[in-house]
Design a protein around this motif. Structure first.
Motif, PDB file in Angstrom:
ATOM      1  N   ASP A  94       0.830  -1.199   0.000  1.00 14.32           N
ATOM      2  CA  ASP A  94       0.000   0.000   0.000  1.00 14.32           C
ATOM      3  C   ASP A  94       0.868   1.253   0.000  1.00 14.32           C
ATOM      4  O   ASP A  94       2.088   1.180   0.032  1.00 14.32           O
ATOM      5  CB  ASP A  94      -0.932   0.017   1.216  1.00 14.32           C
ATOM      6  CG  ASP A  94      -2.334   0.450   0.830  1.00 14.32           C
ATOM      7  OD1 ASP A  94      -2.472   1.462   0.091  1.00 14.32           O
ATOM      8  OD2 ASP A  94      -3.299  -0.200   1.251  1.00 14.32           O
ATOM      9  N   PHE A  95       0.176   2.392  -0.012  1.00 14.47           N
ATOM     10  CA  PHE A  95       0.808   3.688   0.075  1.00 14.47           C
ATOM     11  C   PHE A  95       0.957   4.069   1.543  1.00 14.47           C
ATOM     12  O   PHE A  95       0.092   3.769   2.359  1.00 14.47           O
ATOM     13  CB  PHE A  95      -0.029   4.762  -0.641  1.00 14.47           C
ATOM     14  CG  PHE A  95      -0.043   4.603  -2.126  1.00 14.47           C
ATOM     15  CD1 PHE A  95       1.005   5.093  -2.888  1.00 14.47           C
ATOM     16  CD2 PHE A  95      -1.094   3.968  -2.761  1.00 14.47           C
ATOM     17  CE1 PHE A  95       1.004   4.956  -4.267  1.00 14.47           C
ATOM     18  CE2 PHE A  95      -1.111   3.818  -4.137  1.00 14.47           C
ATOM     19  CZ  PHE A  95      -0.055   4.312  -4.888  1.00 14.47           C
ATOM     20  N   PHE A  96       2.063   4.728   1.845  1.00 15.93           N
ATOM     21  CA  PHE A  96       2.326   5.230   3.186  1.00 15.93           C
ATOM     22  C   PHE A  96       2.571   6.728   3.069  1.00 15.93           C
ATOM     23  O   PHE A  96       2.334   7.304   2.008  1.00 15.93           O
ATOM     24  CB  PHE A  96       3.514   4.486   3.790  1.00 15.93           C
ATOM     25  CG  PHE A  96       3.161   3.074   4.185  1.00 15.93           C
ATOM     26  CD1 PHE A  96       2.973   2.735   5.516  1.00 15.93           C
ATOM     27  CD2 PHE A  96       3.002   2.096   3.223  1.00 15.93           C
ATOM     28  CE1 PHE A  96       2.627   1.442   5.878  1.00 15.93           C
ATOM     29  CE2 PHE A  96       2.650   0.791   3.574  1.00 15.93           C
ATOM     30  CZ  PHE A  96       2.469   0.467   4.909  1.00 15.93           C
ATOM     31  N   ASP A  97       3.027   7.362   4.117  1.00 16.83           N
ATOM     32  CA  ASP A  97       3.214   8.807   4.075  1.00 16.83           C
ATOM     33  C   ASP A  97       4.136   9.214   2.927  1.00 16.83           C
ATOM     34  O   ASP A  97       5.222   8.663   2.773  1.00 16.83           O
ATOM     35  CB  ASP A  97       3.791   9.308   5.396  1.00 16.83           C
ATOM     36  CG  ASP A  97       2.795   9.212   6.534  1.00 16.83           C
ATOM     37  OD1 ASP A  97       1.583   9.264   6.264  1.00 16.83           O
ATOM     38  OD2 ASP A  97       3.237   9.075   7.691  1.00 16.83           O
ATOM     39  N   PRO A  98       3.687  10.184   2.125  1.00 14.90           N
ATOM     40  CA  PRO A  98       4.509  10.639   1.002  1.00 14.90           C
ATOM     41  C   PRO A  98       5.732  11.408   1.481  1.00 14.90           C
ATOM     42  O   PRO A  98       5.732  11.996   2.555  1.00 14.90           O
ATOM     43  CB  PRO A  98       3.558  11.552   0.222  1.00 14.90           C
ATOM     44  CG  PRO A  98       2.572  12.017   1.228  1.00 14.90           C
ATOM     45  CD  PRO A  98       2.428  10.914   2.230  1.00 14.90           C
ATOM     46  N   VAL A  99       6.767  11.361   0.660  1.00 13.30           N
ATOM     47  CA  VAL A  99       8.001  12.077   0.945  1.00 13.30           C
ATOM     48  C   VAL A  99       8.178  13.134  -0.147  1.00 13.30           C
ATOM     49  O   VAL A  99       8.247  12.813  -1.326  1.00 13.30           O
ATOM     50  CB  VAL A  99       9.209  11.103   0.941  1.00 13.30           C
ATOM     51  CG1 VAL A  99      10.504  11.866   1.170  1.00 13.30           C
ATOM     52  CG2 VAL A  99       9.018  10.022   1.986  1.00 13.30           C
ATOM     53  N   GLY A 100       8.223  14.372   0.245  1.00 17.83           N
ATOM     54  CA  GLY A 100       8.445  15.454  -0.710  1.00 17.83           C
ATOM     55  C   GLY A 100       7.153  15.985  -1.316  1.00 17.83           C
ATOM     56  O   GLY A 100       6.108  15.347  -1.282  1.00 17.83           O
ATOM     57  N   GLN A 107      -0.305  12.150  -4.477  1.00 22.21           N
ATOM     58  CA  GLN A 107      -1.222  11.467  -3.563  1.00 22.21           C
ATOM     59  C   GLN A 107      -2.538  12.227  -3.413  1.00 22.21           C
ATOM     60  O   GLN A 107      -3.619  11.641  -3.454  1.00 22.21           O
ATOM     61  CB  GLN A 107      -0.570  11.296  -2.197  1.00 22.21           C
ATOM     62  CG  GLN A 107      -1.494  10.625  -1.188  1.00 22.21           C
ATOM     63  CD  GLN A 107      -0.783  10.418   0.111  1.00 22.21           C
ATOM     64  OE1 GLN A 107       0.178   9.679   0.153  1.00 22.21           O
ATOM     65  NE2 GLN A 107      -1.247  11.074   1.162  1.00 22.21           N
ATOM     66  N   LYS A 108      -2.457  13.528  -3.259  1.00 22.18           N
ATOM     67  CA  LYS A 108      -3.673  14.342  -3.138  1.00 22.18           C
ATOM     68  C   LYS A 108      -4.531  14.191  -4.391  1.00 22.18           C
ATOM     69  O   LYS A 108      -5.748  14.038  -4.313  1.00 22.18           O
ATOM     70  CB  LYS A 108      -3.308  15.804  -2.898  1.00 22.18           C
ATOM     71  CG  LYS A 108      -4.488  16.677  -2.632  1.00 22.18           C
ATOM     72  CD  LYS A 108      -4.078  18.077  -2.239  1.00 22.18           C
ATOM     73  CE  LYS A 108      -5.323  18.890  -1.991  1.00 22.18           C
ATOM     74  NZ  LYS A 108      -5.224  19.780  -0.881  1.00 22.18           N
ATOM     75  N   GLY A 109      -3.899  14.188  -5.554  1.00 25.28           N
ATOM     76  CA  GLY A 109      -4.620  14.002  -6.809  1.00 25.28           C
ATOM     77  C   GLY A 109      -5.247  12.614  -6.921  1.00 25.28           C
ATOM     78  O   GLY A 109      -6.385  12.474  -7.360  1.00 25.28           O
ATOM     79  N   TRP A 145       9.656   1.226  -1.704  1.00 28.99           N
ATOM     80  CA  TRP A 145       9.905   1.845  -3.002  1.00 28.99           C
ATOM     81  C   TRP A 145       9.546   3.322  -2.875  1.00 28.99           C
ATOM     82  O   TRP A 145       8.766   3.709  -2.019  1.00 28.99           O
ATOM     83  CB  TRP A 145       9.039   1.218  -4.096  1.00 28.99           C
ATOM     84  CG  TRP A 145       9.332  -0.207  -4.377  1.00 28.99           C
ATOM     85  CD1 TRP A 145      10.196  -0.709  -5.307  1.00 28.99           C
ATOM     86  CD2 TRP A 145       8.761  -1.352  -3.730  1.00 28.99           C
ATOM     87  NE1 TRP A 145      10.202  -2.075  -5.273  1.00 28.99           N
ATOM     88  CE2 TRP A 145       9.324  -2.499  -4.312  1.00 28.99           C
ATOM     89  CE3 TRP A 145       7.837  -1.517  -2.704  1.00 28.99           C
ATOM     90  CZ2 TRP A 145       8.988  -3.786  -3.913  1.00 28.99           C
ATOM     91  CZ3 TRP A 145       7.501  -2.790  -2.302  1.00 28.99           C
ATOM     92  CH2 TRP A 145       8.083  -3.907  -2.908  1.00 28.99           C
ATOM     93  N   ARG A 146      10.069   4.112  -3.766  1.00 28.83           N
ATOM     94  CA  ARG A 146       9.773   5.551  -3.815  1.00 28.83           C
ATOM     95  C   ARG A 146       9.989   6.224  -2.459  1.00 28.83           C
ATOM     96  O   ARG A 146       9.105   6.907  -1.937  1.00 28.83           O
ATOM     97  CB  ARG A 146       8.342   5.803  -4.305  1.00 28.83           C
ATOM     98  CG  ARG A 146       7.982   5.171  -5.627  1.00 28.83           C
ATOM     99  CD  ARG A 146       8.402   6.088  -6.742  1.00 28.83           C
ATOM    100  NE  ARG A 146       8.230   5.467  -8.027  1.00 28.83           N
ATOM    101  CZ  ARG A 146       7.471   5.951  -8.986  1.00 28.83           C
ATOM    102  NH1 ARG A 146       6.806   7.064  -8.807  1.00 28.83           N
ATOM    103  NH2 ARG A 146       7.388   5.334 -10.140  1.00 28.83           N
ATOM    104  N   LYS A 147      11.158   5.949  -1.875  1.00 28.10           N
ATOM    105  CA  LYS A 147      11.554   6.540  -0.586  1.00 28.10           C
ATOM    106  C   LYS A 147      10.583   6.180   0.547  1.00 28.10           C
ATOM    107  O   LYS A 147      10.379   6.953   1.475  1.00 28.10           O
ATOM    108  CB  LYS A 147      11.703   8.051  -0.705  1.00 28.10           C
ATOM    109  CG  LYS A 147      12.761   8.476  -1.702  1.00 28.10           C
ATOM    110  CD  LYS A 147      12.851   9.974  -1.796  1.00 28.10           C
ATOM    111  CE  LYS A 147      13.881  10.365  -2.849  1.00 28.10           C
ATOM    112  NZ  LYS A 147      13.932  11.793  -3.068  1.00 28.10           N
ATOM    113  N   GLY A 148       9.969   5.012   0.457  1.00 32.33           N
ATOM    114  CA  GLY A 148       9.066   4.545   1.511  1.00 32.33           C
ATOM    115  C   GLY A 148       7.611   4.888   1.298  1.00 32.33           C
ATOM    116  O   GLY A 148       6.761   4.515   2.096  1.00 32.33           O
ATOM    117  N   TRP A 149       7.308   5.607   0.227  1.00 29.56           N
ATOM    118  CA  TRP A 149       5.918   5.975  -0.047  1.00 29.56           C
ATOM    119  C   TRP A 149       5.089   4.727  -0.365  1.00 29.56           C
ATOM    120  O   TRP A 149       3.936   4.612   0.039  1.00 29.56           O
ATOM    121  CB  TRP A 149       5.886   6.970  -1.193  1.00 29.56           C
ATOM    122  CG  TRP A 149       4.535   7.524  -1.543  1.00 29.56           C
ATOM    123  CD1 TRP A 149       3.504   7.781  -0.681  1.00 29.56           C
ATOM    124  CD2 TRP A 149       4.077   7.913  -2.831  1.00 29.56           C
ATOM    125  NE1 TRP A 149       2.436   8.313  -1.357  1.00 29.56           N
ATOM    126  CE2 TRP A 149       2.768   8.403  -2.695  1.00 29.56           C
ATOM    127  CE3 TRP A 149       4.654   7.894  -4.087  1.00 29.56           C
ATOM    128  CZ2 TRP A 149       2.020   8.862  -3.762  1.00 29.56           C
ATOM    129  CZ3 TRP A 149       3.913   8.372  -5.153  1.00 29.56           C
ATOM    130  CH2 TRP A 149       2.613   8.844  -4.986  1.00 29.56           C
TER     131      TRP A 149
END
Length: 158
Positions: A94-100, A107-109, A145-149
């Motif tokens: 799943d998705f976790f807290d976004p980085v950057g 994510q908002k989109g 992946w993607r810095k933990g996102w």
């Protein structure tokens, strides 16, 4: 094994005849595609909500928990805990807290799009680590992946 919310089943094609279990998907169209994509597997493809029955050594939750309110995640985890065999594991992707800023905007989109198109009920991401720990699970393994996102995690009941 139990897969809840596996979409079109494409990610599980390599299971061909090597597994037994259930595959639950809410979308009739995705269920239809999963039946075609997974016809060589030992999975029983079902449309609808998992009825909280059966015993499993693995439960897969691919990008499904971010669509549920926290209280429904808590209920689902308690039901899965009862359905897990001894030493059973939950594999969540799943998705976790976004980085950057870029990930935050994407994510908002995504959440806005899903709220509009599919009546997605969440305005944010659940705190999956807290929800799993509160439900009596411990994290065994994690790949990011993607810095933990985006993460895949393996949880086991304690």
């Amino acid at each position: 094994m139990l897969i809840i919310g596996g979409g079109d089943g494409e990610a599980y094609r390599n299971f061909e005849g090597n597994v037994e279990g259930e595959y639950w998907e809410l979308s009739p169209r995705m269920t239809q595609l999963a039946k075609r994509n997974l016809k060589a597997s030992g999975l029983k493809i079902q449309n609808g909500s998992w009825p909280s029955t059966g015993k499993f050594d693995r439960v897969y939750l691919p990008f499904v928990l971010d669509t549920l309110p926290d209280n429904e995640i808590t209920i689902l985890l308690s039901e899965i805990k009862v359905a897990l065999l001894e030493d059973g594991k939950i594999v969540v992707s799943d998705f976790f807290d976004p980085v950057g800023i870029q990930q935050k905007l994407i994510q908002k989109g995504m959440i806005g799009f899903f709220r509009l198109i599919t009546l997605h009920r969440r305005k944010d991401l659940p705190s999956l680590n807290s929800l799993f720990k509160n439900a009596g699970f411990e994290l065994n393994h994690e790949k990011c992946w993607r810095k933990g996102w985006i993460r895949a995690q393996v949880w086991q009941a304690v």
